[in-house]
Structures are given as structure tokens and as C-alpha cells.
Design an enzyme around this catalytic site. Structure first.
Site, PDB file in Angstrom:
ATOM      1  N   HIS A 106     111.482 -61.551  73.146  1.00  0.00           N
ATOM      2  CA  HIS A 106     112.246 -61.387  71.910  1.00  0.00           C
ATOM      3  C   HIS A 106     112.323 -59.949  71.413  1.00  0.00           C
ATOM      4  O   HIS A 106     113.123 -59.647  70.529  1.00  0.00           O
ATOM      5  CB  HIS A 106     111.636 -62.248  70.795  1.00  0.00           C
ATOM      6  CG  HIS A 106     110.356 -61.694  70.244  1.00  0.00           C
ATOM      7  ND1 HIS A 106     109.141 -61.884  70.857  1.00  0.00           N
ATOM      8  CD2 HIS A 106     110.108 -60.928  69.149  1.00  0.00           C
ATOM      9  CE1 HIS A 106     108.203 -61.282  70.158  1.00  0.00           C
ATOM     10  NE2 HIS A 106     108.751 -60.685  69.122  1.00  0.00           N
ATOM     11  N   ARG A 107     111.511 -59.039  71.947  1.00  0.00           N
ATOM     12  CA  ARG A 107     111.499 -57.682  71.410  1.00  0.00           C
ATOM     13  C   ARG A 107     112.784 -56.942  71.751  1.00  0.00           C
ATOM     14  O   ARG A 107     113.313 -57.050  72.861  1.00  0.00           O
ATOM     15  CB  ARG A 107     110.295 -56.903  71.934  1.00  0.00           C
ATOM     16  CG  ARG A 107     108.989 -57.360  71.321  1.00  0.00           C
ATOM     17  CD  ARG A 107     107.849 -56.404  71.603  1.00  0.00           C
ATOM     18  NE  ARG A 107     106.654 -56.856  70.915  1.00  0.00           N
ATOM     19  CZ  ARG A 107     106.351 -56.566  69.656  1.00  0.00           C
ATOM     20  NH1 ARG A 107     107.164 -55.792  68.952  1.00  0.00           N
ATOM     21  NH2 ARG A 107     105.253 -57.032  69.103  1.00  0.00           N
TER      22      ARG A 107
END
Length: 255
Positions: A106-107
Site C-alpha cells: 500500500h505504500r
């Protein structure tokens, strides 16, 4: 966090920062700047590890430093037992693939960089087991269904208890999450971190957490090393042999 710290400082209020002193030493991460500024404004800094204490002392922060331990360990140990008793993985996954790996990505450094994201998905294609992949909204916005191989089981985001149960059941974890690195370590599940650095260097003990970045070959090499891991895992997160929440609560009480 930083918004609350700035408002409190300008309003003359006392600030206590839990998880103070964490450093990735990567200022491209938004969290890194937020942590440094919040620590500099805080009156009392609750550091989860001795490493975090060292960072704060080296930076010369003005607030009082307390080695509190990690509140996330308190939570993980309590709720992992709840999850084991109450979460049925068949309700989350349907037919449970055996064995399976668990992945989260998700980063922004991964999802907003097409080359890095493609390398991670290419590595997933070569994994010889099912990868359960709860997909973060940021990731869903950029993922192409054609990029996912048949061994990747994409599911909607899950709740906290369900995620703990997935970590417990997985053969290993592939993630760019900071918290999931710790949960995997504490629950005895090997972890491969899809980042180039980690704030939680304690999890690197005996290679139970390995830094692979977004390098396809490195990710696969880390997976190959898992069967040869040393079974011992030095514990961290409770340096005072007490719950971090208790240490923090007592430190906040008036003398």
C-alpha cells in the site's frame, strides 16, 4: 499526529507521543518528517524500544524520554488469542488454500512507482503457493487485473482480527506495512518486507524479517531462505517486563 501536535503546541497544551523515536532515515516517507517534528514538540516521549531511545537522545529532544515498550505488542498478544478463537478463515477466504502466503502492498513508494509495483507483482507470479492479497484502496486504483497471476487471491480489505488470523495461518508474509512486520515477528510468521529500510530493526533478528525492497530476484531469494531460518526469535517490545499501556498510564498520572 503532526496536526494534533502542532495545534497542541500552539495552544500551550502538554504533548505525549506514543511510539516516539522511530526512524527509517528515509525522508521521502511522509511519516518520517511527521515523527521528527512531533518528537521535537513533545513533552513526554514514549519510546517502544532501546533503539528508539537512542535516536531521541542523539537528536537532543527537549521532552522527557520514557522506555515504555510497544503498545502494539500489548494489542497483538491479547487480540491474537481472540482472533484464534473467534475468526473462521473459511468465512474470509472460502476454501482455505494450503499452504498460503499473505501479502499487502500500500505504500506510495511502491504503488506510485510503476517499475517497483511491476517488479513486486512479477515476483508474486513466481511464488509456488497461493498468495492471499487483501487489496488496499490505493493499490486497487493502480492494479491491472491482467497483472495478477492465477496464484494471487485478491480479496477486499479485512478487519484487525481477520488480519491477525491470516498472519497466524500464513506460511510467510510479504508486506510494506510497518505494523505487519511486527505482528508477523511476534506471532512467529516469517516476513519479507517490500521496502528498502525498516524502523523496526529488531524484527531483522535471525532473518525472521528480511528486507527485499521491490527487487524481484531479492524477493524470491528471501522466500528461498525461509526454510533455513533459525527457530529462535529474540523478543522485543516489553523491555520493562510490563505492558506498555501500564507504563504509559502510570507515567501520565500526576505525582
Amino acid at each position: 499526529t503532526i496536526a494534533g501536535a502542532l495545534v497542541a503546541a500552539k495552544s500551550g497544551l502538554q504533548i505525549a507521543h506514543v511510539e516516539a523515536g522511530l526512524r527509517s532515515f528515509n525522508r521521502r516517507m511522509p511519516e518520517e518528517i511527521n515523527r521528527i517534528v512531533t518528537d521535537s514538540l513533545s513533552n513526554i516521549l514514549f519510546a517502544p524500544t532501546a533503539t528508539a531511545v537512542n535516536h531521541l537522545e542523539r537528536e537532543g529532544v527537549m521532552g522527557r524520554i520514557v522506555l515504555s515498550g510497544d503498545v502494539m505488542l500489548d494489542s497483538t498478544m491479547y487480540y491474537s488469542n481472540v482472533a484464534r478463537k473467534t475468526v473462521d478463515l473459511t468465512e474470509v477466504l472460502g476454501d482455505i488454500p494450503e499452504p498460503f502466503a499473505l501479502a499487502t502492498v500500500h505504500r506510495a513508494e511502491n504503488t506510485d512507482d510503476p517499475e517497483r509495483f511491476r517488479a513486486i507483482l512479477d515476483a508474486f507470479k513466481e511464488v509456488d503457493m497461493t498468495i492471499v492479497f487483501p487489496v488496499h484502496p490505493r493499490t486497487r486504483n493502480v492494479i491491472s487485473m491482467g497483472a495478477l497471476s492465477p496464484n494471487v487471491m485478491m480479496i477486499d480489505p479485512v478487519g484487525y482480527l481477520e488480519m491477525l488470523r491470516l498472519v497466524q495461518g500464513a506460511r510467510y508474509v510479504l508486506t510494506d506495512s510497518g505494523g505487519l512486520q511486527k505482528e508477523a515477528y511476534w506471532l512467529g510468521t516469517p516476513c519479507i518486507t517490500l521496502r528498502d529500510e525498516t524502523e523496526w530493526i529488531e524484527t531483522l533478528s535471525n532473518r525472521w524479517n528480511q528486507l527485499a525492497g521491490a527487487n524481484r530476484r531479492r524477493i524470491l531469494a528471501c522466500i528461498d531462505e525461509i526454510p533455513s531460518l533459525d527457530t529462535s526469535r529474540p523478543q522485543f517490545g516489553m523491555p520493562m517486563n510490563r505492558l506498555a499501556s501500564e507504563v504509559i498510564a502510570e507515567s501520565l498520572l500526576p505525582d
